[in-house]
Design a protein around this motif. Sequence first.
Motif, PDB file in Angstrom:
ATOM      1  N   ARG A 274     -65.037  -1.846 -94.128  1.00  0.00           N
ATOM      2  CA  ARG A 274     -64.751  -2.993 -93.260  1.00  0.00           C
ATOM      3  C   ARG A 274     -65.981  -3.813 -92.898  1.00  0.00           C
ATOM      4  N   ARG A 275     -67.186  -3.355 -93.250  1.00  0.00           N
ATOM      5  CA  ARG A 275     -68.397  -4.062 -92.845  1.00  0.00           C
ATOM      6  C   ARG A 275     -69.056  -4.840 -93.973  1.00  0.00           C
ATOM      7  N   CYS A 276     -68.647  -4.602 -95.208  1.00  0.00           N
ATOM      8  CA  CYS A 276     -69.353  -5.267 -96.309  1.00  0.00           C
ATOM      9  C   CYS A 276     -68.466  -5.405 -97.534  1.00  0.00           C
ATOM     10  N   THR A 277     -68.906  -6.270 -98.415  1.00  0.00           N
ATOM     11  CA  THR A 277     -68.318  -6.339 -99.743  1.00  0.00           C
ATOM     12  C   THR A 277     -68.924  -5.196-100.560  1.00  0.00           C
ATOM     13  N   GLN A 278     -68.303  -4.880-101.664  1.00  0.00           N
ATOM     14  CA  GLN A 278     -68.837  -3.873-102.576  1.00  0.00           C
ATOM     15  C   GLN A 278     -68.678  -4.396-103.986  1.00  0.00           C
ATOM     16  N   CYS A 279     -69.724  -4.224-104.786  1.00  0.00           N
ATOM     17  CA  CYS A 279     -69.688  -4.613-106.195  1.00  0.00           C
ATOM     18  C   CYS A 279     -69.814  -3.365-107.050  1.00  0.00           C
ATOM     19  N   LEU A 280     -68.974  -3.283-108.074  1.00  0.00           N
ATOM     20  CA  LEU A 280     -68.984  -2.156-108.996  1.00  0.00           C
ATOM     21  C   LEU A 280     -68.871  -2.658-110.423  1.00  0.00           C
ATOM     22  N   GLY A 281     -69.623  -2.035-111.311  1.00  0.00           N
ATOM     23  CA  GLY A 281     -69.534  -2.350-112.728  1.00  0.00           C
ATOM     24  C   GLY A 281     -70.055  -1.186-113.538  1.00  0.00           C
ATOM     25  N   SER A 282     -69.483  -0.981-114.700  1.00  0.00           N
ATOM     26  CA  SER A 282     -69.923   0.132-115.537  1.00  0.00           C
ATOM     27  C   SER A 282     -71.116  -0.287-116.384  1.00  0.00           C
TER      28      SER A 282
ATOM     29  N   ALA B 296     -68.633   0.487-120.772  1.00  0.00           N
ATOM     30  CA  ALA B 296     -67.488   1.385-120.620  1.00  0.00           C
ATOM     31  C   ALA B 296     -66.335   0.700-119.889  1.00  0.00           C
ATOM     32  N   GLU B 297     -65.131   0.861-120.414  1.00  0.00           N
ATOM     33  CA  GLU B 297     -63.929   0.362-119.747  1.00  0.00           C
ATOM     34  C   GLU B 297     -63.520   1.362-118.669  1.00  0.00           C
ATOM     35  N   TRP B 298     -62.945   0.850-117.570  1.00  0.00           N
ATOM     36  CA  TRP B 298     -62.539   1.730-116.481  1.00  0.00           C
ATOM     37  C   TRP B 298     -61.339   1.155-115.759  1.00  0.00           C
ATOM     38  N   LEU B 299     -60.794   1.917-114.840  1.00  0.00           N
ATOM     39  CA  LEU B 299     -59.596   1.542-114.108  1.00  0.00           C
ATOM     40  C   LEU B 299     -59.875   1.579-112.609  1.00  0.00           C
ATOM     41  N   MET B 300     -59.171   0.730-111.880  1.00  0.00           N
ATOM     42  CA  MET B 300     -59.259   0.763-110.425  1.00  0.00           C
ATOM     43  C   MET B 300     -57.902   0.365-109.864  1.00  0.00           C
ATOM     44  N   ALA B 301     -57.496   1.087-108.808  1.00  0.00           N
ATOM     45  CA  ALA B 301     -56.297   0.717-108.064  1.00  0.00           C
ATOM     46  C   ALA B 301     -56.751   0.081-106.759  1.00  0.00           C
ATOM     47  N   VAL B 302     -56.054  -0.956-106.327  1.00  0.00           N
ATOM     48  CA  VAL B 302     -56.438  -1.692-105.121  1.00  0.00           C
ATOM     49  C   VAL B 302     -55.201  -2.085-104.312  1.00  0.00           C
TER      50      VAL B 302
ATOM     51  N   GLY C 286     -66.063  -3.473-119.808  1.00  0.00           N
ATOM     52  CA  GLY C 286     -67.471  -3.229-119.504  1.00  0.00           C
ATOM     53  C   GLY C 286     -68.348  -4.458-119.524  1.00  0.00           C
ATOM     54  N   ASN C 287     -67.782  -5.652-119.685  1.00  0.00           N
ATOM     55  CA  ASN C 287     -68.601  -6.871-119.723  1.00  0.00           C
ATOM     56  C   ASN C 287     -68.504  -7.687-118.436  1.00  0.00           C
ATOM     57  N   CYS C 288     -68.055  -7.060-117.359  1.00  0.00           N
ATOM     58  CA  CYS C 288     -67.943  -7.763-116.079  1.00  0.00           C
ATOM     59  C   CYS C 288     -68.110  -6.755-114.953  1.00  0.00           C
ATOM     60  N   PHE C 289     -68.139  -7.274-113.725  1.00  0.00           N
ATOM     61  CA  PHE C 289     -68.080  -6.387-112.576  1.00  0.00           C
ATOM     62  C   PHE C 289     -67.107  -6.959-111.575  1.00  0.00           C
ATOM     63  N   VAL C 290     -66.711  -6.141-110.610  1.00  0.00           N
ATOM     64  CA  VAL C 290     -65.812  -6.607-109.564  1.00  0.00           C
ATOM     65  C   VAL C 290     -66.546  -6.594-108.230  1.00  0.00           C
ATOM     66  N   LYS C 291     -66.224  -7.595-107.433  1.00  0.00           N
ATOM     67  CA  LYS C 291     -66.674  -7.639-106.043  1.00  0.00           C
ATOM     68  C   LYS C 291     -65.425  -7.490-105.200  1.00  0.00           C
ATOM     69  N   LEU C 292     -65.374  -6.446-104.390  1.00  0.00           N
ATOM     70  CA  LEU C 292     -64.232  -6.213-103.519  1.00  0.00           C
ATOM     71  C   LEU C 292     -64.408  -6.985-102.218  1.00  0.00           C
ATOM     72  N   HIS C 293     -63.359  -7.672-101.774  1.00  0.00           N
ATOM     73  CA  HIS C 293     -63.387  -8.313-100.461  1.00  0.00           C
ATOM     74  C   HIS C 293     -63.610  -7.250 -99.395  1.00  0.00           C
ATOM     75  N   VAL C 294     -64.166  -7.648 -98.266  1.00  0.00           N
ATOM     76  CA  VAL C 294     -64.287  -6.748 -97.126  1.00  0.00           C
ATOM     77  C   VAL C 294     -62.894  -6.210 -96.797  1.00  0.00           C
ATOM     78  N   GLY C 295     -62.776  -4.900 -96.687  1.00  0.00           N
ATOM     79  CA  GLY C 295     -61.509  -4.277 -96.301  1.00  0.00           C
ATOM     80  C   GLY C 295     -60.531  -3.992 -97.422  1.00  0.00           C
ATOM     81  N   THR C 296     -60.853  -4.345 -98.662  1.00  0.00           N
ATOM     82  CA  THR C 296     -59.946  -4.044 -99.775  1.00  0.00           C
ATOM     83  C   THR C 296     -59.877  -2.536 -99.983  1.00  0.00           C
ATOM     84  N   TRP C 297     -58.664  -2.008 -99.995  1.00  0.00           N
ATOM     85  CA  TRP C 297     -58.459  -0.592-100.295  1.00  0.00           C
ATOM     86  C   TRP C 297     -58.688  -0.381-101.788  1.00  0.00           C
TER      87      TRP C 297
END
Length: 164
Positions: A72-80, A84-90, A111-122
């Motif tokens: 709830r306090r920050c965004t989070q960025c994740l990338g492999s 590598a290909e990967w999965l995420m549930a949100v 594996g050619n991108c990353f995701v930035k999660l909004h603050v509070g994204t499950w």
Amino acid sequence: MTSSSAILKSLKAESITAAAFAPFGQVIFPSEDGAPYGPDDAQLKLDEGIPRFYIMRLAGKGQQFHAITRHRRCTQCLGSLAGAEWLMAVAPPSDADEPNPETIQAFRIPGNCFVKLHVGTWHAGPLFNAPVVDFYNLELSDTNVVDHQTCNLRSRFHVEFEIV
């Protein structure tokens, strides 16, 4: 492996696109060097602490999950790393203390991108079947200590998920 009191539900992973992922965050694909900052760049919120950018090594846990987490306090960025290909549930951010299991969606992330999660994204994941994958992670230095709310879907809703 599902508990005898939980129902295992399948979630079909869709290929990630900016439009489909917009309720949960951003997808950041490569851009030309020297391009000016704009709305296609990660819109970060890291102002409540010291940013931490690191490489985390994760062991493969398959494609099932029964817990989902948010920050709830920050965004989070994740990338492999290494493509590598990967999965995420949100599930979308909300003021509720737990996500609605009916709103959980799954994405296949190349594996050619990353995701930035909004603050509070499950989120549940990164999930993958390889023995080990390295991921870069950008969050706050104390995110996993003071900003880590987890909902156990198995005990709360008697449900588990498998991404297919």
